[in-house]
Design an enzyme around this catalytic site. Structure first.
Site: not given
Lengths: 508, 508
Positions: A272-273, A302
Site C-alpha cells: 500500500h505504502e 489513495e
C-alpha cells in the site's frame, strides 16, 4: 503590465509567471522541509525531542503561510489571470490561486486556535478511548465542529460548510460526485455483505495462522518492495506505529509495522505504502515545488496505494509469484497452495468493528458511517451528544453488528480529534478510483495478470507513470481519471470488480 | 521609546526585549530545523535525495538570514542598547547584536558566491586528493582566499582579515590569545615529540590488534554511552562516514563509525561525540532559541568533547572500569591488563601524516601547520602555489616527517574546500581548554579519578553542567573559563598534563 520574456520552453511567458514559480518553489521547499521533520518525528526522534520539534514545525508552518499569502503572490496571480497563458501555465496559476485564496481567507488566529484545540482534543481523545468515555471527548469534538464551521464560513459563507471542508482534501472533486459514489457503495455493499454472512463458504486461513517473527517479516517486506520495483536509491523502509509515506520525487520513504500473528497484514500495508511512494517518485523532477510536480489530491493518492495493495497484492497472480518467497522466509507455510494464500488475503471479516482492520469490502461501510455522521455534524443536522447512538445504529444497519463500547465504536479513529472533517471519504474514493484505473490498465496492456505472475511489473508501473504520475496537478481530478480511463470517475468499475471477485470467492 | 512591562521573572523589561527574543526564537527554530535536515542527510537520506535537500537547506538558510537581518531586528537592538538592562539581558542583546551585524555586513550575493564556490571546490578537492594533483585544486583555493578576504573586508576593512574570519568560529576569543596558545604548544611539543621518538619505551599494543566485528563494536559503543550517562530518551546513536553530533537540549544525537581493526578508535570517537552532546543537552531548556540557551563557540564545544575523550576515555581509571566490558564483547582480549589498555589508548604515532588519525600529542602540530599556512594565505604573506612545499617543510620541522604526496599532505582535509579559514585552531584550543577545565574539576571534586574508576560519572557531569553548560552564551569565552577555573584561559594546565602523562609513559 508584465514585460514578456522568452522562457526555457521557447514560448513567450510573462516575467510574472517565473516570479510566481520562484515564490512557489520557496514555500514548497519550506513545506517539504517540514515533511522531513514530520518523518523524523514519527520514525527517528527520541521522545524528549517533542518541545523543540513542535516549535520547529509551527515556525515552518507560519513561515510557509506568510510566503504564500504575501501580497505579492496575490498581485502576481491577478496579473497572470489577465495574460494569455498556455494550458499548462494556466493550470499552474489555477492551482496556486486556489491555495492562495484559501490560505488568505482564513484568519491566522483561527488557524492557530484550531491547532491548539487539536492538541488538547488529541490528548482528551486518547484518554477517552482508553477509558471508553465519550462524554470526556464530546466538548472537544463540539469545539472542533464550531471552529470548522467558522473556518468554512470565512472561505465561503454561502455554501454548504461540509462541501467547503471536503475541499481541504479534495479541492477539485465535486462533493456531489463523491456523495453519489458513497451512496452507491452503500446500496450495493450492504446486501452483498449480508449474502456473504449467509454464505456457506469458509475461506482457507489456517495456513497463515501462527507466529511469524518480526525480523523475518521485515526481510519479507523488503523482498516484496524489491519485487514490485521500489527504488531504494530514492527511498527507505522503516518501522513506525502507523504506516505512512513521506517525500517527493527525489526521496520518498515508506514505513510499515509488524504484527507477529498477521504476516499478510504487513505485506499488504507495505505494498500500500509503495503505491503512495511510487506516485510521488513518478512526479516530474523538473517541476518539483510547483503544481506540475506535486501530486493530485487525496483520492488520487489513495487510488495509487489501493491499486497496488488490492488489485496487485490481493490477486491470484501476485500470490502465484510471491508465495515461494513467502514460504522460504516461513517454512512452516510450505504446504500452502496459491489458492490458500489468495483466500487468506481476501477473507471478509463479518464481525469486525475496527476500520483499520477491515477487509477490502466491509471497509467502505465503515467509511460511509463516518461520512454520514461528520456531514450531518457540520451541517448542523446532528448533535455531538447523539453521535454514539447514531454510530451504533448505522453499524447495525449497514454491517449487521453493533459495537458494545464507544472505544470500539465512535472513539476508534484519530481524525476528528484533529478536526479533520471531510477526510474519511477520500479513502473509499481512492479504492473506487483504483478499480477504474486498474480496469483501464488491463484494457490497455497485453495480459497484465500474466506479467504480474511473471514478476514483470514494468508495464503497470509505466502505465501509471504515463497516465497518472507524470501529470502532477495539471488536470483536475475527474479530468485526470477521464483522460486515463476514457470515462468519468464513477463506482462502476469498482462494483463490477467486487461483484466478480467476491461472487466467485463466496459462491454468491 | 519602549514601554515597560513586567516580565516573568518579576523585573521590569522593555517590550522590545520580549519582541527581540520572539524574533530570535523564530530564526533559531528555522536554523535548528535545518540542523535536523543536515543530520538526516548524513545519516538517513537515500542518495537520490540530494537535489531536494539542497534546495530545502538553501531556502531555510535564506529564510533565517532574512529574519535575522530584518530592519526590525536592528531597530530593536538600537532601542535596547539604550535601555538599562540586567546583566543577563545585556548579554542576550550583545550576542544577537554580534550575529546581526555580521550577517548584515556581508552582501547576500557574496555569501551565495562563497557557497557556490564551495560546491565546485569540494568536487575538485575530492578529485585532486584522489589523483594527488594539487594544481587541479589550487585555482579553487585561490578563489576561496580572495572571496574570504573580500568577506572579511565587508565586516571590517581596518582589521587583520584572518582575525575577522577566526571570529566566525570564535566570536569572543581574541586572536592574540589563540595565537599565543598555539605558539606555546609548538614550542613545547616539538622537542617533546622528538624525545619520544628517541625514547626506548615501546607501548603495549599487540593485545588490541586483530579483527573486531562491527556489530560487537556497536554494542560496545552503546555500553560506553550507557556507562558515561548518555540520555537515550533525548538522543540516538547512529553510524555515519564522519562522526558528528547534532541537536539541542531536547534531542541531541551522536554518530560514530567503525574500523574493524581499531576498536579503541570507535570508543574514543563515541565518547568524544558524547561530550559534545552532553553540552547541548545541558543547556537550559527554558532559554532554547535564545543566546542563553545556545552553546558558546567552537573551542568551548570542543573542550567538552576532548575532556571526555582524553581526560576520561584515555585515563587509567576509565580502563580499570571499562576493560571487563570490553573483554566480554571481545573475549580474545581476555589477557590484557588495565595498563595494556591504557598504553594502547595513549601511544604516540611518530610516523603518522594524517590529522584525524593522530594521537593526543602530535595532533596539535598538525593543527599548528594548518593554522600558520591559512593565516599567511589570508594575510597575503603566502601564495597558494607555495602551499605544498611550505606544508611539507613545516611537517619536517615540527614532526620530523615529510609527506611524499600532497594527498597525504596539504590535500588531506576538507576544510579549505569549504572556504573555512580560522576553523582548525579551535580543535587545539578545545583540547587546551579541556585540560584547564578538567584540572579545575579535579581540584573541586573529591577523588574524581576514584569516581570514574567506580563508574560514578555524576560528579563530573554535574560539575560541567554547573560550570559550563547551564550558562549558554551568557559569558564570553575567557570569562566562562575564568569563572569555571579561577584563571584566564591559557595552555598551562594542558602542558602540565601532557608533560606529566607522556613523561611517565615514555620515561622522558
Amino acid at each position: 503590465m508584465a514585460t514578456e520574456a522568452a522562457s526555457d520552453d521557447g514560448s513567450d511567458a510573462p516575467d510574472a509567471y517565473d516570479a510566481l514559480l520562484e515564490r512557489a518553489k520557496r514555500w514548497n521547499a519550506v513545506g517539504s522541509a517540514a515533511g522531513v521533520l514530520g518523518w523524523d518525528q514519527q520514525v527517528m526522534m527520541p521522545e524528549g525531542g517533542t518541545p523543540a520539534r513542535s516549535k520547529q514545525l509551527s515556525t515552518l508552518s507560519s513561515v510557509r503561510h506568510d510566503m504564500l499569502t504575501d501580497d505579492e503572490t496575490g498581485e502576481l496571480l491577478d496579473e497572470l489571470e489577465g495574460a494569455g497563458l498556455t494550458d499548462e501555465r494556466a493550470a499552474v496559476v489555477r492551482e496556486i490561486r486556489r491555495e492562495y485564496d484559501r490560505a488568505d481567507a482564513v484568519p491566522v488566529e483561527l488557524v492557530e486556535e484550531i491547532s491548539e484545540t487539536s492538541s488538547e482534543a488529541l490528548a482528551a481523545w486518547e484518554e477517552a478511548r482508553a477509558e471508553d468515555d465519550f462524554e470526556a471527548f464530546a466538548p472537544h469534538l463540539e469545539k472542533h465542529v464550531e471552529l470548522k464551521r467558522e473556518y468554512a464560513e470565512h472561505i465561503d459563507p454561502d455554501r454548504d460548510p461540509y462541501a467547503v471542508l471536503f475541499e481541504d482534501y479534495e479541492p477539485c472533486l465535486s462533493i456531489e460526485r463523491a456523495e453519489a459514489i458513497l451512496e452507491e457503495l452503500r446500496e450495493t455493499l450492504v446486501p452483498m455483505i449480508d449474502e456473504i454472512r449467509e454464505s456457506d463458504r469458509d475461506l482457507a486461513v489456517d495456513t497463515f495462522e501462527g507466529t511469524f517473527p518480526e525480523e523475518d517479516q521485515e526481510a519479507l517486506a523488503r523482498d516484496a518492495l524489491e519485487l514490485v520495483g521500489y527504488d531504494f536509491d530514492r527511498g527507505r523502509l522503516d518501522v513506525s506505529s502507523h504506516p505512512f509515506t513521506s517525500g517527493n520525487q527525489f526521496d520518498c520513504r515508506v514505513t510499515t509495522r509488524f504484527d507477529e500473528s498477521d504476516p499478510l497484514g504487513a505485506i499488504g500495508s507495505t505494498i500500500h505504502e509503495f503505491g503512495h511512494a511510487q506516485y510521488n517518485l513518478g512526479l516530474p523532477r523538473e517541476h518539483w515545488g510547483t503544481p506540475l510536480g506535486e501530486s493530485r489530491d487525496l483520492s488520487v493518492h489513495e487510488s495509487q496505494s489501493r491499486l497496488w495493495e488490492n488489485h496487485v497484492g490481493r490477486s491470484r497472480a501476485f500470490w502465484k509469484l510471491f508465495l515461494p518467497t513467502f514460504q522460504e522466509r516461513f517454512p512452516g507455510t510450505a504446504d500452502a497452495a496459491v489458492e490458500d494464500a489468495y483466500e487468506a488475503a481476501n477473507q471478509v471479516y463479518e464481525d469486525n468493528f475496527i476500520r483499520v482492520e477491515a477487509d477490502e469490502l466491509t471497509y467502505h461501510l465503515h467509511i460511509v458511517v463516518r461520512f454520514e455522521i461528520e456531514r450531518d455534524l457540520i451541517r448542523g443536522d446532528l448533535a455531538v451528544e447523539d453521535v454514539p447512538e447514531v454510530w451504533n445504529d448505522k453499524y447495525e444497519e449497514y454491517l449487521g453488528i453493533r459495537p458494545e463500547t464507544d472505544a470500539e465504536g465512535c472513539l476508534q479513529d484519530i481524525h476528528w480529534s484533529h478536526g479533520n472533517f471531510g477526510y474519511f471519504p477520500t479513502y473509499s474514493l481512492g479504492s473506487v478510483m483504483a478499480a477504474q484505473l486498474y480496469a483501464a490498465a488491463e484494457d490497455d496492456l497485453d495480459d497484465l495478470e500474466g506479467s504480474i505472475a511473471d514478476g514483470d511489473f514494468d508495464p503497470l508501473r509505466e502505465w501509471l507513470g504515463e497516465n497518472v504520475h507524470r501529470h502532477g496537478s495539471r488536470y483536475e481530478t475527474n479530468e485526470l481519471v477521464k483522460r486515463a480511463t476514457g470515462e468519468d470517475f464513477s463506482a462502476d468499475a469498482f462494483l463490477a470488480y467486487v461483484e466478480g471477485k467476491y461472487g466467485e470467492l463466496y459462491d454468491l
